[in-house]
Design a protein around this motif. Structure first.
Motif, PDB file in Angstrom:
ATOM      1  N   ASN A  80       0.905  -1.159   0.039  1.00 59.64           N
ATOM      2  CA  ASN A  80       0.118  -0.012   0.204  1.00 59.64           C
ATOM      3  C   ASN A  80       0.974   1.318   0.040  1.00 59.64           C
ATOM      4  OD1 ASN A  80      -1.238  -2.160   2.119  1.00 59.64           O
ATOM      5  ND2 ASN A  80      -2.570  -1.377   0.808  1.00 59.64           N
ATOM      6  N   THR A  86      -3.231   9.421  -4.376  1.00 56.59           N
ATOM      7  CA  THR A  86      -4.307   8.630  -4.400  1.00 56.59           C
ATOM      8  C   THR A  86      -4.283   7.599  -5.460  1.00 56.59           C
ATOM      9  OG1 THR A  86      -6.699   8.790  -4.102  1.00 56.59           O
ATOM     10  CG2 THR A  86      -5.799  10.229  -5.633  1.00 56.59           C
ATOM     11  N   GLY A  87      -4.922   6.675  -5.091  1.00 55.67           N
ATOM     12  CA  GLY A  87      -5.464   5.708  -6.199  1.00 55.67           C
ATOM     13  C   GLY A  87      -4.300   4.492  -6.348  1.00 55.67           C
ATOM     14  N   VAL A 117     -10.835   4.063  -8.548  1.00 52.69           N
ATOM     15  CA  VAL A 117      -9.859   4.995  -8.103  1.00 52.69           C
ATOM     16  C   VAL A 117      -8.830   5.521  -9.259  1.00 52.69           C
ATOM     17  CG1 VAL A 117      -9.956   3.830  -5.959  1.00 52.69           C
ATOM     18  CG2 VAL A 117      -8.262   3.137  -7.513  1.00 52.69           C
ATOM     19  N   ARG A 118      -7.962   6.125  -8.712  1.00 56.92           N
ATOM     20  CA  ARG A 118      -7.433   7.045  -9.799  1.00 56.92           C
ATOM     21  C   ARG A 118      -6.248   5.860 -10.338  1.00 56.92           C
ATOM     22  NH1 ARG A 118      -4.624  12.462  -8.557  1.00 56.92           N
ATOM     23  NH2 ARG A 118      -6.682  12.970  -8.291  1.00 56.92           N
ATOM     24  N   ARG A 120      -2.800   5.286 -11.437  1.00 58.18           N
ATOM     25  CA  ARG A 120      -1.314   6.283 -11.588  1.00 58.18           C
ATOM     26  C   ARG A 120      -0.576   5.708 -12.503  1.00 58.18           C
ATOM     27  NH1 ARG A 120      -0.628   9.264  -6.961  1.00 58.18           N
ATOM     28  NH2 ARG A 120       1.426   9.018  -7.075  1.00 58.18           N
ATOM     29  N   LEU A 143      -3.852   1.682  -2.956  1.00 63.31           N
ATOM     30  CA  LEU A 143      -4.174   2.874  -2.488  1.00 63.31           C
ATOM     31  C   LEU A 143      -3.307   3.542  -1.347  1.00 63.31           C
ATOM     32  CD1 LEU A 143      -7.896   1.603  -2.101  1.00 63.31           C
ATOM     33  CD2 LEU A 143      -7.037   3.159  -3.912  1.00 63.31           C
ATOM     34  N   PHE A 144      -3.508   4.605  -0.794  1.00 61.82           N
ATOM     35  CA  PHE A 144      -2.651   5.301   0.060  1.00 61.82           C
ATOM     36  C   PHE A 144      -2.988   5.156   1.523  1.00 61.82           C
ATOM     37  CE2 PHE A 144       0.631   7.745  -2.494  1.00 61.82           C
ATOM     38  CZ  PHE A 144       0.366   7.616  -3.841  1.00 61.82           C
ATOM     39  N   ASN A 147      -3.892   8.893   2.816  1.00 66.34           N
ATOM     40  CA  ASN A 147      -4.808   9.589   2.272  1.00 66.34           C
ATOM     41  C   ASN A 147      -6.002   9.433   2.958  1.00 66.34           C
ATOM     42  OD1 ASN A 147      -6.947   9.759   0.067  1.00 66.34           O
ATOM     43  ND2 ASN A 147      -5.627  11.127  -0.775  1.00 66.34           N
ATOM     44  N   ASN A 149      -9.358   9.648   2.113  1.00 65.69           N
ATOM     45  CA  ASN A 149     -10.255   8.830   1.362  1.00 65.69           C
ATOM     46  C   ASN A 149      -9.846   7.526   1.029  1.00 65.69           C
ATOM     47  OD1 ASN A 149     -12.120  11.187   1.052  1.00 65.69           O
ATOM     48  ND2 ASN A 149     -10.739  11.934  -0.425  1.00 65.69           N
ATOM     49  N   ASP A 150      -8.492   7.431   0.639  1.00 59.98           N
ATOM     50  CA  ASP A 150      -7.896   6.005   0.585  1.00 59.98           C
ATOM     51  C   ASP A 150      -8.232   4.993   1.643  1.00 59.98           C
ATOM     52  OD1 ASP A 150      -7.533   6.778  -2.020  1.00 59.98           O
ATOM     53  OD2 ASP A 150      -5.603   6.275  -2.141  1.00 59.98           O
TER      54      ASP A 150
END
Ligand SMILES: [Zn+2]
Length: 188
Positions: A80, A86-87, A117-118, A120, A143-144, A147, A149-150
């Motif tokens: 992770n 993000t993403g 999700v984004r 990357r 994911l992060f 972050n 949201n992540d």
């Protein structure tokens, strides 16, 4: 038989990224276990080994050596991300072998398809486990943890299952995995 080696990143004294009440080492192990469970439950021509199946320290050298000794067909390292962003993104070794690039494309796309999700991108880097493993190797950054949201997504069991499902769909397509026979239900 496709021999898939799954490497849950970090573990033991190395928690990986820590933020928002999450520790990367626990997330990577949960995702790796889901991937193993789905592969073994739903597909027939696949074998799975993992670099760790509990919260224990394993060196990067040893992770690659385990896969090399086993003669794995594929090395899949689960991580992770952290550091602002993000993403989802994935990495192969910076030497970018053609076969590995193809596998990255198939598996990366399958994962992105499961997650809203984004994307990357499909990247390369000189990461130790990618360099030291003697078979095609992919590292995914799911994911992060730092972050908000992540992190909220990573706290949901259903999202960890979706991440695993994306990896499995990609592996199944990349290695021509055959589904288990499903017998028709008895007549009602
Ligand atoms: Zn990591």
């Amino acid at each position: 038989m496709a021999k898939i080696f799954i490497d849950p990143g970090h573990g033991g004294s190395d928690p990986g990224a820590v933020a928002n009440g999450l520790q990367e080492k626990n997330l990577t192990l949960a995702i790796a276990r889901h991937i193993r469970e789905i592969l073994l439950n739903e597909y027939q021509n696949v074998e799975v080994r993992m670099s760790r199946d509990r919260d224990v320290s394993v060196s990067l050298n040893e992770r690659a050596n385990m896969a090399n000794r086993w003669g794995a067909d594929f090395f899949l390292s689960i991580h992770n991300n952290a550091g602002g962003g993000t993403g989802f993104e994935s990495f192969i070794h910076s030497s970018r072998p053609m076969r590995t690039r193809q596998l990255q494309q198939t598996i990366h796309r399958a994962i992105v398809q499961q997650l809203n999700v984004r994307d990357r991108g499909q990247k390369s880097a000189n990461f130790a486990v990618l360099r030291l493993s003697r078979m095609p190797a992919l590292l995914t950054e799911n994911l992060f943890v730092d972050n908000a949201n992540d992190a909220a997504l990573l706290r949901r069991a259903s999202v960890l299952q979706l991440i695993a499902r994306g990896h499995v769909n990609g592996l199944a397509s990349a290695f021509n995995l055959r589904r288990n026979q499903v017998y028709p239900p008895p007549p009602s």
